[in-house]
Design an enzyme around this catalytic site. Structure first.
Site, PDB file in Angstrom:
ATOM      1  N   ARG A 118      22.519  53.780  30.936  1.00 41.62           N
ATOM      2  CA  ARG A 118      22.427  52.575  30.090  1.00 41.62           C
ATOM      3  C   ARG A 118      23.560  52.421  29.093  1.00 41.62           C
ATOM      4  O   ARG A 118      23.436  51.723  28.101  1.00 41.62           O
ATOM      5  CB  ARG A 118      21.080  52.521  29.370  1.00 41.62           C
ATOM      6  CG  ARG A 118      19.891  52.393  30.323  1.00 41.62           C
ATOM      7  CD  ARG A 118      18.660  51.925  29.587  1.00 41.62           C
ATOM      8  NE  ARG A 118      17.573  51.668  30.520  1.00 41.62           N
ATOM      9  CZ  ARG A 118      16.619  52.554  30.824  1.00 41.62           C
ATOM     10  NH1 ARG A 118      16.624  53.749  30.258  1.00 41.62           N
ATOM     11  NH2 ARG A 118      15.673  52.237  31.669  1.00 41.62           N
ATOM     12  N   LYS A 140      34.958  42.319  29.740  1.00 40.95           N
ATOM     13  CA  LYS A 140      34.440  41.921  31.050  1.00 40.95           C
ATOM     14  C   LYS A 140      34.621  43.066  32.040  1.00 40.95           C
ATOM     15  O   LYS A 140      35.724  43.577  32.214  1.00 40.95           O
ATOM     16  CB  LYS A 140      35.170  40.681  31.574  1.00 40.95           C
ATOM     17  CG  LYS A 140      34.716  39.377  30.957  1.00 40.95           C
ATOM     18  CD  LYS A 140      35.366  38.202  31.670  1.00 40.95           C
ATOM     19  CE  LYS A 140      34.890  36.871  31.128  1.00 40.95           C
ATOM     20  NZ  LYS A 140      35.510  35.731  31.842  1.00 40.95           N
ATOM     21  N   GLU A 191      49.552  36.008  33.951  1.00 40.69           N
ATOM     22  CA  GLU A 191      48.553  35.927  32.877  1.00 40.69           C
ATOM     23  C   GLU A 191      49.204  35.573  31.549  1.00 40.69           C
ATOM     24  O   GLU A 191      48.630  34.846  30.734  1.00 40.69           O
ATOM     25  CB  GLU A 191      47.781  37.244  32.767  1.00 40.69           C
ATOM     26  CG  GLU A 191      46.918  37.591  33.972  1.00 40.69           C
ATOM     27  CD  GLU A 191      45.672  36.720  34.095  1.00 40.69           C
ATOM     28  OE1 GLU A 191      45.431  35.858  33.222  1.00 40.69           O
ATOM     29  OE2 GLU A 191      44.936  36.891  35.087  1.00 40.69           O
ATOM     30  N   LYS A 233      44.741  36.519  23.541  1.00 39.31           N
ATOM     31  CA  LYS A 233      43.429  36.769  24.148  1.00 39.31           C
ATOM     32  C   LYS A 233      42.448  37.336  23.125  1.00 39.31           C
ATOM     33  O   LYS A 233      41.279  36.935  23.091  1.00 39.31           O
ATOM     34  CB  LYS A 233      43.539  37.713  25.347  1.00 39.31           C
ATOM     35  CG  LYS A 233      42.162  37.989  25.948  1.00 39.31           C
ATOM     36  CD  LYS A 233      42.167  38.443  27.361  1.00 39.31           C
ATOM     37  CE  LYS A 233      40.743  38.518  27.894  1.00 39.31           C
ATOM     38  NZ  LYS A 233      40.675  39.015  29.292  1.00 39.31           N
ATOM     39  N   GLU A 243      31.664  34.114  26.254  1.00 39.96           N
ATOM     40  CA  GLU A 243      32.101  32.947  27.013  1.00 39.96           C
ATOM     41  C   GLU A 243      31.105  31.787  26.961  1.00 39.96           C
ATOM     42  O   GLU A 243      30.824  31.131  27.962  1.00 39.96           O
ATOM     43  CB  GLU A 243      32.382  33.334  28.472  1.00 39.96           C
ATOM     44  CG  GLU A 243      33.350  32.400  29.170  1.00 39.96           C
ATOM     45  CD  GLU A 243      33.810  32.938  30.518  1.00 39.96           C
ATOM     46  OE1 GLU A 243      33.417  32.366  31.540  1.00 39.96           O
ATOM     47  OE2 GLU A 243      34.554  33.942  30.540  1.00 39.96           O
ATOM     48  N   ARG A 247      36.160  30.737  25.050  1.00 43.29           N
ATOM     49  CA  ARG A 247      36.647  31.824  25.903  1.00 43.29           C
ATOM     50  C   ARG A 247      36.782  31.370  27.358  1.00 43.29           C
ATOM     51  O   ARG A 247      37.597  31.917  28.109  1.00 43.29           O
ATOM     52  CB  ARG A 247      35.716  33.042  25.817  1.00 43.29           C
ATOM     53  CG  ARG A 247      36.234  34.202  26.662  1.00 43.29           C
ATOM     54  CD  ARG A 247      35.529  35.510  26.435  1.00 43.29           C
ATOM     55  NE  ARG A 247      36.097  36.534  27.306  1.00 43.29           N
ATOM     56  CZ  ARG A 247      35.771  37.812  27.276  1.00 43.29           C
ATOM     57  NH1 ARG A 247      34.877  38.256  26.408  1.00 43.29           N
ATOM     58  NH2 ARG A 247      36.334  38.672  28.102  1.00 43.29           N
ATOM     59  N   ASN A 251      39.927  31.149  31.645  1.00 38.44           N
ATOM     60  CA  ASN A 251      39.778  31.070  33.093  1.00 38.44           C
ATOM     61  C   ASN A 251      40.722  30.052  33.726  1.00 38.44           C
ATOM     62  O   ASN A 251      40.606  29.760  34.927  1.00 38.44           O
ATOM     63  CB  ASN A 251      38.329  30.703  33.457  1.00 38.44           C
ATOM     64  CG  ASN A 251      37.351  31.805  33.100  1.00 38.44           C
ATOM     65  OD1 ASN A 251      37.604  32.972  33.369  1.00 38.44           O
ATOM     66  ND2 ASN A 251      36.239  31.439  32.480  1.00 38.44           N
ATOM     67  N   HIS A 254      41.871  30.284  37.318  1.00 35.71           N
ATOM     68  CA  HIS A 254      41.127  31.346  37.989  1.00 35.71           C
ATOM     69  C   HIS A 254      40.073  30.850  38.975  1.00 35.71           C
ATOM     70  O   HIS A 254      39.751  31.558  39.932  1.00 35.71           O
ATOM     71  CB  HIS A 254      40.491  32.269  36.949  1.00 35.71           C
ATOM     72  CG  HIS A 254      41.455  33.232  36.329  1.00 35.71           C
ATOM     73  ND1 HIS A 254      42.561  32.819  35.629  1.00 35.71           N
ATOM     74  CD2 HIS A 254      41.504  34.591  36.320  1.00 35.71           C
ATOM     75  CE1 HIS A 254      43.242  33.876  35.203  1.00 35.71           C
ATOM     76  NE2 HIS A 254      42.625  34.953  35.615  1.00 35.71           N
ATOM     77  N   HIS A 258      40.265  32.566  42.462  1.00 37.71           N
ATOM     78  CA  HIS A 258      39.193  33.392  43.030  1.00 37.71           C
ATOM     79  C   HIS A 258      38.761  32.919  44.411  1.00 37.71           C
ATOM     80  O   HIS A 258      38.135  33.680  45.154  1.00 37.71           O
ATOM     81  CB  HIS A 258      37.998  33.408  42.081  1.00 37.71           C
ATOM     82  CG  HIS A 258      38.231  34.223  40.852  1.00 37.71           C
ATOM     83  ND1 HIS A 258      37.367  34.237  39.771  1.00 37.71           N
ATOM     84  CD2 HIS A 258      39.243  35.059  40.512  1.00 37.71           C
ATOM     85  CE1 HIS A 258      37.842  35.033  38.842  1.00 37.71           C
ATOM     86  NE2 HIS A 258      38.974  35.548  39.261  1.00 37.71           N
ATOM     87  N   HIS A 270      46.167  39.630  42.493  1.00 42.18           N
ATOM     88  CA  HIS A 270      45.457  38.757  41.562  1.00 42.18           C
ATOM     89  C   HIS A 270      46.409  37.815  40.832  1.00 42.18           C
ATOM     90  O   HIS A 270      46.177  36.599  40.753  1.00 42.18           O
ATOM     91  CB  HIS A 270      44.668  39.591  40.550  1.00 42.18           C
ATOM     92  CG  HIS A 270      43.970  38.763  39.513  1.00 42.18           C
ATOM     93  ND1 HIS A 270      42.898  37.952  39.809  1.00 42.18           N
ATOM     94  CD2 HIS A 270      44.213  38.591  38.181  1.00 42.18           C
ATOM     95  CE1 HIS A 270      42.490  37.329  38.715  1.00 42.18           C
ATOM     96  NE2 HIS A 270      43.271  37.701  37.713  1.00 42.18           N
TER      97      HIS A 270
END
Length: 368
Positions: A118, A140, A191, A233, A243, A247, A251, A254, A258, A270
């Protein structure tokens, strides 16, 4: 050494950026996240170089698992393997996980840390430009999940399982970029350019003025590049950790990226997929009246100038990529949510006409 802070209350942490600071990792980690055991998740590409140096900073007596950093390994099976190795090593809730490598290693290692017993303390040690300016910041973590198509085949959907799990510290030593090949360096620049498109023209100017020095691996320029991009960032994440608001602007490009990155026949990294995604996004923005043709040409020029692709290496069908966009994890109420550039930065849109999307895909080489 420069320090950028991600301000998240009790989850705040520093991003240390400098030259030859990997040898200080043990001191840095102990000062912010003392632990009974240090377990390393390492990209095989840096196992004998940067990872070894990092473990020596802890006295060399560390447990480690390495992985081949390819998208097909970004799966729950890899995470389960890490969990098992941690159990074999005697890790418990008082241990910490240190991820060393590029963005994929940080994502997988971070998810393993977030879920083992956990949650364990996590330290991110990015060794690629993309990971330094993007993937290691913001918490993330995640893995890909298979998506089955109507014909019975499957493709890995990007980051469809994961969690938000902030690191205790990020240590970015730009000297690790000396061993990074140019293709990977370009991916990181994708990026950086994305961050610049969010209303930071000075960032774009810096890239344009220092392109040669960046590829020459000038350490002072790289420290400044990473500091500038990481600061953009970190500021966004500090204002919106999970997000729910701005935020989402990170993306940009992206949702398009993706849809094509998992297609093995395209052989895209990527950052390369993001570059193509940025072109598609700004073309879509032009089609909806958000930017003019001159701005589209400017972005295409910048991406091309640093050697990034602005079109698909092979044609794919528009319907196939639209199908993948429709199941993107950022969507809401079965509607494609898309970040599009504007004259002043970018905005999130939930109602985009698929004619405009098709035009965007056509602009990068997709076919009907």
């Amino acid at each position: 050494m420069n320090t950028v802070t991600t301000s998240l209350g009790e989850n705040s942490y520093d991003i240390h950026i400098g030259c030859n600071i990997l040898q200080e990792l043990g001191v840095i980690a102990t000062s912010v996240a003392p632990a009974s055991k240090h377990f390393f998740v390492v990209d095989k590409n840096v196992e004998e170089t940067h990872a070894k140096e990092a473990m020596q900073a802890f006295g060399g007596q560390c447990e480690m698992v390495s992985l081949e950093a390819i998208e097909s390994n970004k799966t729950m099976a890899t995470v389960e393997s890490i969990w098992s190795s941690m159990l074999d090593a005697g890790c418990d809730r008082h241990s910490e996980l240190i991820a060393i490598g590029g963005g994929l290693t940080g994502d997988v290692g971070g998810f393993a840390a977030a879920t083992f017993m956990r949650g364990l303390q996590l330290i991110q040690v990015p060794t690629s430009l993309l990971a330094m300016v993007d993937a290691s910041i913001g918490g993330k973590t995640g893995v890909n999940l298979p998506i089955r198509s109507e014909d019975g085949t499957s493709i890995l959907g990007k980051n469809l399982a994961g969690s938000f799990w902030q690191p205790k510290v990020v240590v970015a030593d730009v000297m690790t970029l000396q061993t990074l090949d140019d293709r990977q360096l370009r991916c990181g620049l994708a990026e950086c350019i994305k961050h610049a498109m969010l209303g930071h023209q000075s960032m774009m100017d810096f890239i344009l003025e220092n392109t040669s020095a960046i590829f020459d691996r000038d350490s002072d320029v790289l420290v400044e590049l990473v500091t500038k991009s990481a600061s953009i960032k970190a500021k966004v994440v500090s204002q919106d950790e999970r997000e729910h608001g701005d935020r989402a602007l990170l993306n940009l490009g992206h949702t398009f990226a993706h849809a094509i990155e998992p297609m093995s026949e395209l052989d895209l990294y990527h950052g390369e997929a993001v570059s193509i995604g940025l072109v598609a996004a700004i073309t879509c923005a032009e089609a909806t009246g958000l930017v003019d043709a001159e701005r589209v040409d400017q972005i295409r020029h910048v991406l091309s100038m640093v050697g990034l692709p602005v079109s698909l290496p092979l044609p794919v069908s528009i319907e196939s990529v639209l199908q993948l966009m429709r199941i993107d994890k950022k969507n809401k109420d079965s509607k494609i949510r898309l970040v599009l550039p504007t004259d002043s930065g970018a905005e999130v849109f939930s109602e985009i006409d698929e004619t405009a999307l098709a035009l965007a895909w056509t602009s990068v080489g997709a076919s009907a």
